[in-house]
Design an enzyme around this catalytic site. Structure first.
Site, PDB file in Angstrom:
ATOM      1  CG  HIS A 184      35.134  47.083  41.425  1.00 42.40           C
ATOM      2  ND1 HIS A 184      34.593  48.337  41.440  1.00 42.40           N
ATOM      3  CD2 HIS A 184      35.137  46.675  42.719  1.00 42.40           C
ATOM      4  CE1 HIS A 184      34.270  48.680  42.680  1.00 42.40           C
ATOM      5  NE2 HIS A 184      34.601  47.693  43.478  1.00 42.40           N
TER       6      HIS A 184
ATOM      7  CE  LYS B 141      29.160  50.490  51.898  1.00 39.30           C
ATOM      8  NZ  LYS B 141      30.005  49.664  51.043  1.00 39.30           N
TER       9      LYS B 141
ATOM     10  NE  ARG C 240      40.053  48.311  48.183  1.00 39.90           N
ATOM     11  CZ  ARG C 240      38.898  48.904  48.294  1.00 39.90           C
ATOM     12  NH1 ARG C 240      38.624  49.947  47.564  1.00 39.90           N
ATOM     13  NH2 ARG C 240      38.006  48.474  49.152  1.00 39.90           N
TER      14      ARG C 240
ATOM     15  CB  SER D  80      33.101  53.053  44.260  1.00 43.97           C
ATOM     16  OG  SER D  80      33.264  51.804  43.636  1.00 43.97           O
TER      17      SER D  80
HETATM   18  P1  ADP Z   1      31.582  46.621  49.196  1.00 46.50           P
HETATM   19  O1  ADP Z   1      30.634  47.740  49.452  1.00 46.50           O
HETATM   20  O2  ADP Z   1      31.000  45.255  49.376  1.00 46.50           O
HETATM   21  O3  ADP Z   1      32.946  46.764  49.823  1.00 46.50           O
HETATM   22  P2  ADP Z   1      32.829  47.423  46.733  1.00 46.50           P
HETATM   23  O4  ADP Z   1      32.147  47.627  45.431  1.00 46.50           O
HETATM   24  O5  ADP Z   1      33.416  48.632  47.390  1.00 46.50           O
HETATM   25  O6  ADP Z   1      31.792  46.690  47.619  1.00 46.50           O
HETATM   26  O7  ADP Z   1      33.960  46.332  46.576  1.00 46.50           O
HETATM   27  C1  ADP Z   1      33.676  45.009  46.208  1.00 46.50           C
HETATM   28  C2  ADP Z   1      34.937  44.173  46.371  1.00 46.50           C
HETATM   29  O8  ADP Z   1      35.939  44.642  45.471  1.00 46.50           O
HETATM   30  C3  ADP Z   1      35.568  44.231  47.755  1.00 46.50           C
HETATM   31  O9  ADP Z   1      36.106  42.960  48.042  1.00 46.50           O
HETATM   32  C4  ADP Z   1      36.655  45.236  47.609  1.00 46.50           C
HETATM   33  O10 ADP Z   1      37.705  45.006  48.539  1.00 46.50           O
HETATM   34  C5  ADP Z   1      37.117  44.953  46.186  1.00 46.50           C
HETATM   35  N1  ADP Z   1      37.763  46.110  45.579  1.00 46.50           N
HETATM   36  C6  ADP Z   1      37.309  47.382  45.517  1.00 46.50           C
HETATM   37  N2  ADP Z   1      38.188  48.185  44.879  1.00 46.50           N
HETATM   38  C7  ADP Z   1      39.239  47.386  44.513  1.00 46.50           C
HETATM   39  C8  ADP Z   1      40.493  47.618  43.845  1.00 46.50           C
HETATM   40  N3  ADP Z   1      40.852  48.847  43.468  1.00 46.50           N
HETATM   41  N4  ADP Z   1      41.322  46.575  43.637  1.00 46.50           N
HETATM   42  C9  ADP Z   1      40.959  45.338  44.072  1.00 46.50           C
HETATM   43  N5  ADP Z   1      39.805  45.056  44.726  1.00 46.50           N
HETATM   44  C10 ADP Z   1      38.959  46.061  44.949  1.00 46.50           C
END
Ligand code: ADP
Length: 162
Positions: A17, A41, A90, A128
């Site tokens: 992130h 969630k 990703r 996460s």
């Molecule tokens: P959500 O629950 O909306 O998917 P996340 O916190 O899991 O929220 O992710 C928010 C955004 O960040 C999403 O677009 C996700 O694809 C992106 N993201 C999560 N992890 C990574 C990573 N390791 N590298 C690049 N983008 C990421």
């Protein structure tokens, strides 16, 4: 003044992130990181804690704000005067859901573009969810998250300092 919104659960924020945030901050004048408060969630960290952890992890970055949002993302984005929504991609597995969301958001608001940033190779496997799983099972996770998040995860999961 170009504003973009980077929405997500951020439970908790990871180095993946942070990389997206740093790169998006170079593309826009103002970047609003929006922590979803109405996620279905059941999160490990409260919304306020997730906001604080992002702020602590990005202490050096100007032009970036962190806040929470509820309800429809396009409504929030419009209220912030945003020109775009930023999301990270990703792998192919992200694509279908992200594409569906982007098209739905553009249908709800014809002016709202979604900008996808490709994850850095070394972060493509980071989420996460997987970091929480590794941490719970006793694996080393410090290299995947900013230092304030490492400390918060140890505390939340009752882990000792390594
Ligand atoms: P959500 O629950 O909306 O998917 P996340 O916190 O899991 O929220 O992710 C928010 C955004 O960040 C999403 O677009 C996700 O694809 C992106 N993201 C999560 N992890 C990574 C990573 N390791 N590298 C690049 N983008 C990421």
């Amino acid at each position: 003044m170009r504003t973009a919104i980077y929405p997500g659960s951020f439970d908790p924020v990871t180095n993946g992130h942070v990389d997206v945030i740093r790169r998006a901050a170079l593309l826009f004048d103002r970047l609003v990181i929006a922590v979803a408060a109405n996620s279905e969630k059941s999160p490990l960290f409260s919304t306020e804690k997730r906001v604080r952890l992002i702020q602590e992890s990005l202490a050096d970055l100007p032009g970036v704000e962190v806040t929470t949002f509820q309800g429809l993302l396009v409504d929030f984005a419009r209220a912030q005067g945003a020109a775009a929504i930023v999301r990270g991609l990703r792998a192919v597995t992200d694509f279908e859901y992200e594409f569906q969301m982007a098209l739905m958001n553009r249908t709800l608001d014809g002016h709202m573009e979604t900008v996808f940033l490709a994850a850095r190779e070394e972060y493509t496997y980071l989420s996460s969810r997987i970091i929480k799983e590794v941490a719970r099972l006793g694996g080393g996770f410090g290299r995947f998250v900013p230092p304030p998040v490492e400390a918060a995860l140890r505390e939340a999961l009752g882990l000792r300092e390594s």
